[in-house]
Design a protein around this motif. Structure first.
Motif, PDB file in Angstrom:
ATOM      1  N   TYR A  97      64.231  70.437   3.281  1.00 45.72           N
ATOM      2  CA  TYR A  97      65.642  70.789   3.389  1.00 45.72           C
ATOM      3  C   TYR A  97      65.885  71.692   4.583  1.00 45.72           C
ATOM      4  CZ  TYR A  97      66.131  68.882  -1.272  1.00 45.72           C
ATOM      5  OH  TYR A  97      66.123  68.044  -2.347  1.00 45.72           O
ATOM      6  N   ARG A  98      67.055  71.538   5.183  1.00 47.03           N
ATOM      7  CA  ARG A  98      67.488  72.479   6.219  1.00 47.03           C
ATOM      8  C   ARG A  98      68.555  73.339   5.576  1.00 47.03           C
ATOM      9  NH1 ARG A  98      63.714  71.385   7.396  1.00 47.03           N
ATOM     10  NH2 ARG A  98      62.760  70.122   8.999  1.00 47.03           N
ATOM     11  N   PHE A  99      68.287  74.621   5.432  1.00 39.44           N
ATOM     12  CA  PHE A  99      69.290  75.472   4.789  1.00 39.44           C
ATOM     13  C   PHE A  99      69.307  76.812   5.482  1.00 39.44           C
ATOM     14  CE2 PHE A  99      65.245  75.631   2.623  1.00 39.44           C
ATOM     15  CZ  PHE A  99      64.975  76.980   2.514  1.00 39.44           C
ATOM     16  N   ARG A 100      70.397  77.532   5.272  1.00 37.50           N
ATOM     17  CA  ARG A 100      70.542  78.839   5.903  1.00 37.50           C
ATOM     18  C   ARG A 100      69.490  79.800   5.335  1.00 37.50           C
ATOM     19  NH1 ARG A 100      75.590  81.444   7.808  1.00 37.50           N
ATOM     20  NH2 ARG A 100      76.644  79.560   7.137  1.00 37.50           N
ATOM     21  N   GLY A 101      68.788  80.518   6.182  1.00 32.04           N
ATOM     22  CA  GLY A 101      67.794  81.478   5.723  1.00 32.04           C
ATOM     23  C   GLY A 101      66.391  80.900   5.641  1.00 32.04           C
ATOM     24  N   ARG A 102      66.238  79.624   6.027  1.00 34.31           N
ATOM     25  CA  ARG A 102      64.932  78.973   5.922  1.00 34.31           C
ATOM     26  C   ARG A 102      63.892  79.682   6.795  1.00 34.31           C
ATOM     27  NH1 ARG A 102      63.067  74.973   9.164  1.00 34.31           N
ATOM     28  NH2 ARG A 102      61.392  73.653   8.335  1.00 34.31           N
ATOM     29  N   GLN A 103      64.307  79.884   8.070  1.00 39.65           N
ATOM     30  CA  GLN A 103      63.425  80.544   9.026  1.00 39.65           C
ATOM     31  C   GLN A 103      63.092  81.971   8.565  1.00 39.65           C
ATOM     32  OE1 GLN A 103      63.038  78.426  11.689  1.00 39.65           O
ATOM     33  NE2 GLN A 103      61.309  79.616  12.448  1.00 39.65           N
ATOM     34  N   ILE A 104      64.132  82.689   8.127  1.00 40.10           N
ATOM     35  CA  ILE A 104      63.941  84.083   7.716  1.00 40.10           C
ATOM     36  C   ILE A 104      62.970  84.156   6.553  1.00 40.10           C
ATOM     37  CG2 ILE A 104      65.105  86.117   6.746  1.00 40.10           C
ATOM     38  CD1 ILE A 104      67.594  85.276   8.220  1.00 40.10           C
ATOM     39  N   PHE A 105      63.106  83.217   5.611  1.00 40.39           N
ATOM     40  CA  PHE A 105      62.220  83.224   4.451  1.00 40.39           C
ATOM     41  C   PHE A 105      60.763  83.075   4.876  1.00 40.39           C
ATOM     42  CE2 PHE A 105      59.681  80.803   1.431  1.00 40.39           C
ATOM     43  CZ  PHE A 105      59.698  81.673   0.345  1.00 40.39           C
ATOM     44  N   THR A 106      60.481  82.068   5.707  1.00 40.52           N
ATOM     45  CA  THR A 106      59.081  81.830   6.081  1.00 40.52           C
ATOM     46  C   THR A 106      58.518  82.992   6.894  1.00 40.52           C
ATOM     47  OG1 THR A 106      60.133  80.241   7.548  1.00 40.52           O
ATOM     48  CG2 THR A 106      58.530  79.375   6.003  1.00 40.52           C
ATOM     49  N   VAL A 107      59.308  83.495   7.821  1.00 40.01           N
ATOM     50  CA  VAL A 107      58.811  84.593   8.661  1.00 40.01           C
ATOM     51  C   VAL A 107      58.565  85.849   7.818  1.00 40.01           C
ATOM     52  CG1 VAL A 107      59.392  86.152  10.544  1.00 40.01           C
ATOM     53  CG2 VAL A 107      59.845  83.716  10.779  1.00 40.01           C
ATOM     54  N   THR A 108      59.511  86.164   6.920  1.00 35.18           N
ATOM     55  CA  THR A 108      59.341  87.358   6.089  1.00 35.18           C
ATOM     56  C   THR A 108      58.123  87.225   5.184  1.00 35.18           C
ATOM     57  OG1 THR A 108      61.741  87.410   5.998  1.00 35.18           O
ATOM     58  CG2 THR A 108      60.580  88.959   4.598  1.00 35.18           C
ATOM     59  N   ALA A 109      58.004  86.055   4.553  1.00 32.10           N
ATOM     60  CA  ALA A 109      56.872  85.860   3.643  1.00 32.10           C
ATOM     61  C   ALA A 109      55.559  86.014   4.393  1.00 32.10           C
ATOM     62  CB  ALA A 109      56.955  84.483   2.989  1.00 32.10           C
ATOM     63  N   LEU A 110      55.465  85.371   5.575  1.00 32.42           N
ATOM     64  CA  LEU A 110      54.208  85.429   6.325  1.00 32.42           C
ATOM     65  C   LEU A 110      53.912  86.828   6.842  1.00 32.42           C
ATOM     66  CD1 LEU A 110      53.765  82.206   8.425  1.00 32.42           C
ATOM     67  CD2 LEU A 110      52.245  83.165   6.699  1.00 32.42           C
ATOM     68  N   SER A 111      54.979  87.561   7.216  1.00 33.04           N
ATOM     69  CA  SER A 111      54.705  88.866   7.817  1.00 33.04           C
ATOM     70  C   SER A 111      54.197  89.871   6.782  1.00 33.04           C
ATOM     71  CB  SER A 111      55.942  89.395   8.546  1.00 33.04           C
ATOM     72  OG  SER A 111      57.018  89.444   7.657  1.00 33.04           O
ATOM     73  N   THR A 112      54.464  89.616   5.480  1.00 35.01           N
ATOM     74  CA  THR A 112      53.891  90.527   4.478  1.00 35.01           C
ATOM     75  C   THR A 112      52.365  90.487   4.535  1.00 35.01           C
ATOM     76  OG1 THR A 112      53.957  88.816   2.785  1.00 35.01           O
ATOM     77  CG2 THR A 112      55.808  90.318   2.873  1.00 35.01           C
ATOM     78  N   GLN A 113      51.827  89.377   5.084  1.00 25.42           N
ATOM     79  CA  GLN A 113      50.377  89.220   5.178  1.00 25.42           C
ATOM     80  C   GLN A 113      49.759  90.215   6.147  1.00 25.42           C
ATOM     81  OE1 GLN A 113      49.510  87.487   2.626  1.00 25.42           O
ATOM     82  NE2 GLN A 113      48.530  85.733   3.524  1.00 25.42           N
ATOM     83  N   MET A 114      50.570  90.671   7.117  1.00 32.94           N
ATOM     84  CA  MET A 114      50.013  91.543   8.142  1.00 32.94           C
ATOM     85  C   MET A 114      50.063  93.004   7.714  1.00 32.94           C
ATOM     86  SD  MET A 114      53.078  91.718  10.901  1.00 32.94           S
ATOM     87  CE  MET A 114      52.764  93.359  11.515  1.00 32.94           C
ATOM     88  N   PHE A 115      50.778  93.301   6.629  1.00 33.63           N
ATOM     89  CA  PHE A 115      50.925  94.695   6.239  1.00 33.63           C
ATOM     90  C   PHE A 115      49.643  95.214   5.599  1.00 33.63           C
ATOM     91  CE2 PHE A 115      55.788  94.132   5.612  1.00 33.63           C
ATOM     92  CZ  PHE A 115      55.908  93.918   6.964  1.00 33.63           C
ATOM     93  N   PRO A 116      49.319  96.477   5.864  1.00 34.60           N
ATOM     94  CA  PRO A 116      48.112  97.030   5.248  1.00 34.60           C
ATOM     95  C   PRO A 116      48.243  97.046   3.721  1.00 34.60           C
ATOM     96  CG  PRO A 116      49.364  98.722   6.427  1.00 34.60           C
ATOM     97  CD  PRO A 116      49.994  97.430   6.750  1.00 34.60           C
ATOM     98  N   GLY A 117      47.208  96.592   3.039  1.00 35.82           N
ATOM     99  CA  GLY A 117      47.224  96.543   1.585  1.00 35.82           C
ATOM    100  C   GLY A 117      47.498  97.911   0.982  1.00 35.82           C
ATOM    101  N   ILE A 118      47.005  98.940   1.668  1.00 37.49           N
ATOM    102  CA  ILE A 118      47.132 100.297   1.143  1.00 37.49           C
ATOM    103  C   ILE A 118      48.613 100.694   1.035  1.00 37.49           C
ATOM    104  CG2 ILE A 118      46.969 101.470   3.387  1.00 37.49           C
ATOM    105  CD1 ILE A 118      44.783 102.743   0.737  1.00 37.49           C
ATOM    106  N   LEU A 119      49.455 100.085   1.900  1.00 36.31           N
ATOM    107  CA  LEU A 119      50.891 100.364   1.879  1.00 36.31           C
ATOM    108  C   LEU A 119      51.512  99.953   0.541  1.00 36.31           C
ATOM    109  CD1 LEU A 119      53.440 101.086   3.717  1.00 36.31           C
ATOM    110  CD2 LEU A 119      53.619  98.643   4.040  1.00 36.31           C
ATOM    111  N   PHE A 120      51.064  98.814  -0.009  1.00 37.39           N
ATOM    112  CA  PHE A 120      51.598  98.350  -1.276  1.00 37.39           C
ATOM    113  C   PHE A 120      50.886  99.006  -2.450  1.00 37.39           C
ATOM    114  CE2 PHE A 120      51.918  94.621   1.593  1.00 37.39           C
ATOM    115  CZ  PHE A 120      53.294  94.665   1.754  1.00 37.39           C
TER     116      PHE A 120
END
Lengths: 279, 307
Positions: A97-120
């Motif tokens: 599907y092409r929907f509003r927020g598609r790009q933002i969703f994938t980028v946000t989800a993936l960028s959580t991977q780069m955050f230090p685990g200790i932060l969470f």
């Protein structure tokens, strides 16, 4: 294109060195597991003086390895299954599907991977503890709390890999199903999922491996009853003694299933990684 | 309910959001909410006395940041030390992992007997659970009973077996384990990238008289650029945030020379029970990583546009 003699020798030398580097710990793990305690407490030997399977028997009683094993299996298994189930729907949405927020969703989800685990870790620890005090829901030091944590660890990467697999399935199949009157969910379950089975299995194994190998959260968020293998294996070192043969035997036992699963599915991992990375 | 047979995707524009809902809920729960709470925590004086009910913790504004990042104070000085150790560790580990991965990838391009076996073998460290792998290395590094000192003394390289897990050597021990664990991932990605290089490009280069290094520089590396860009960023972030390797190798408190930033924050939070300051350090670390990532993406994308 011919390989010159110099290149052939360079290849042999480099690959031999890398092989030696890779194999050394594996060799130590396997041979030490077969050593009697006397051998691992003295100077290093390349082979066991008298090969013995005793470590594989003793390891169950030195620490409650059985309980840790069950905890790890439950936590990693449940987390992997739920995370892949959630990822399947999300990846279907992102891929088809092409929907509003598609790009933002994938980028946000993936960028959580780069955050230090200790932060969470610190806030989650506090949230779990306080939620438990306020409502009586035991998340801290429970398997449930760990499952919730782990299922989101592998989620972004699972979505990413599944989008890659789903994208490689021709749209023509969806359209044919729709012409036959199938709704979106029917299309997903009857057309896309059956075609993507190897990919889905590879992603499940990946999610399982992520949880199976996690150390940081396991060491803070568990107690004696909910402890997983990641922390439990440290129990073989006491103040007076380290039962290296039993540690190695236990390490071997917890590694073999994961390694076997990964190696069987490595082809699909490579496919999923390229699909994601080269895009 | 209508019974028209219009395409489903026109009928319900909300469907993609419904499909994403479970993923979003859990992401919010475990990533977004804790992040907000983490930033809030970094503004509180939060020690073991306020843990039970942290709504009573006094608000101290940016004090935690001032203490944690003041390089003239004790806490800031230690943090800065950890930061440099981590930078050195990350650069060395990512660099070596990439070189090893590239070497294995390049030399396994050509078919030969045993190639499939080596490919599988090289991937094994990636699949092995961290703690099992690192515990084995701990055994190898033992002063009196480990393989490393056995080899060093047997070959006459050293007379007095050194300690590997305390003191200055601990940095090298940590680095070796880190590279052992992460180079297979580099190999995996590079191998996948090399599959996209058409054989004709090598043939053409060979006809032009290009030797091994020329082919590497003019064919292989340019073709690998997109893979390398992602790979190096991912390896950098993983290694910089790495907690598992030092934690299993050294336990909760690493030797000074190998005191990585994640272990340092863990210790400030869970051993000295200063959660407010620990959170401030975590947030500062995140901001640093965001900056580096943004700069990296900017530079690599600009280079791609120019190319």
């Amino acid at each position: 294109m011919r390989e010159t003699a110099a290149e052939r020798w360079a290849r042999r030398v480099v690959l031999s060195l890398l092989t030696a580097f890779t194999v050394t710990p594996l060799y130590v793990m396997i041979t030490s597991a077969a050593k009697p305690l006397r051998d691992v407490q003295g100077a290093f030997t390349w082979l066991p003086s008298r090969p013995s399977a005793q470590a594989f028997i003793d390891m169950w009683s030195t620490v409650p390895l059985g309980r840790y094993l069950v905890n790890s299996l439950v936590v990693s298994g449940v987390a992997a299954l739920i995370s892949v189930a959630i990822a399947i729907f999300a990846a279907f949405a992102v891929s088809r599907y092409r929907f509003r927020g598609r790009q933002i969703f994938t980028v946000t989800a993936l960028s959580t991977q780069m955050f230090p685990g200790i932060l969470f870790l610190l806030p989650l620890f506090l949230i779990y503890v306080n939620l438990g005090n306020a409502t009586g829901i035991a998340l801290y030091a429970s398997r449930t709390g760990l499952i919730i944590t782990y299922l989101t660890f592998s989620l972004p990467f699972s979505i990413w890999m599944l989008v890659g697999y789903f994208d490689s399935i021709p749209r023509g199949l969806d359209e044919a199903a729709q012409v036959d009157g199938a709704g979106p969910l029917r299309t997903l379950f009857r057309v896309i999922l059956p075609t993507a089975v190897p990919g889905v299995v590879a992603v499940t194994v990946y999610a399982f491996m992520t949880a199976w190998g996690e150390v940081l959260f396991a060491s803070v968020m568990t107690n004696e009853t909910s402890r997983t293998l990641a922390v439990g294996l440290q129990g073989y070192s006491t103040q007076y003694n380290v039962y290296w043969n039993q540690v190695m035997a236990a390490s071997l036992v917890v590694s073999v299933p994961v390694v076997a699963g990964f190696l069987m599915l490595q082809r699909y991992f490579v496919a999923g990684l390229t699909a994601g990375a080269v895009k | 309910m209508t019974t028209t047979t219009a395409p489903a995707r026109r009928q319900r524009p909300s469907l993609p959001y419904l499909l994403l809902l479970p993923a979003i809920v859990f992401e919010l729960l475990v990533h977004v909410v804790p992040m907000v709470v983490g930033v809030w925590m970094s503004l509180l004086e939060l020690t073991q006395f306020q843990i039970r009910d942290w709504s009573t913790a006094p608000f101290v504004g940016l004090d935690n940041y001032r203490t944690a990042l003041d390089v003239n104070g004790a806490a800031g000085e230690e943090l800065l030390h950890s930061f440099w150790v981590t930078v050195l560790y990350t650069v060395a580990s990512v660099g070596l992992s990439w070189v090893f991965g590239l070497a294995a990838g390049v030399f396994l391009q050509r078919p030969f007997a045993g190639r499939a076996l080596l490919r599988t073998l090289f991937l094994t460290p990636y699949a092995l659970p961290v703690y099992a792998a690192v515990i084995t290395w701990t055994f190898i590094f033992q002063r009196d009973t480990g393989l490393l000192n056995h080899v060093l003394t047997a070959t006459g390289a050293v007379d007095d077996p050194p300690f590997w897990l305390i003191g200055g050597n601990s940095f090298w021990a940590l680095l070796v384990v880190s590279v052992w664990r992460s180079w297979p991932f580099a190999f995996l990605c590079i191998m996948a990238g090399l599959q996209n290089v058409p054989a004709e490009m090598y043939e053409a280069a060979a006809i032009d008289g290009a030797g091994f290094w020329r082919r590497l520089k003019d064919v292989t590396l340019p073709m690998l650029r997109p893979v390398n860009q992602v790979l190096i960023l991912v390896l950098f972030l993983w290694t910089f945030n790495d907690f598992n390797t030092p934690f299993v190798l050294f336990g909760g408190s690493a030797p000074d020379q190998a005191d990585l930033i994640s272990i340092h924050i863990y210790r400030s939070s869970f051993i000295t029970w200063n959660f407010g300051q620990g959170s401030a350090m975590s947030v500062a670390l995140l901001l640093f990583l965001l900056l580096v990532t943004a700069a990296y993406l900017l530079v690599t994308n600009r280079r791609r546009e120019n190319a």
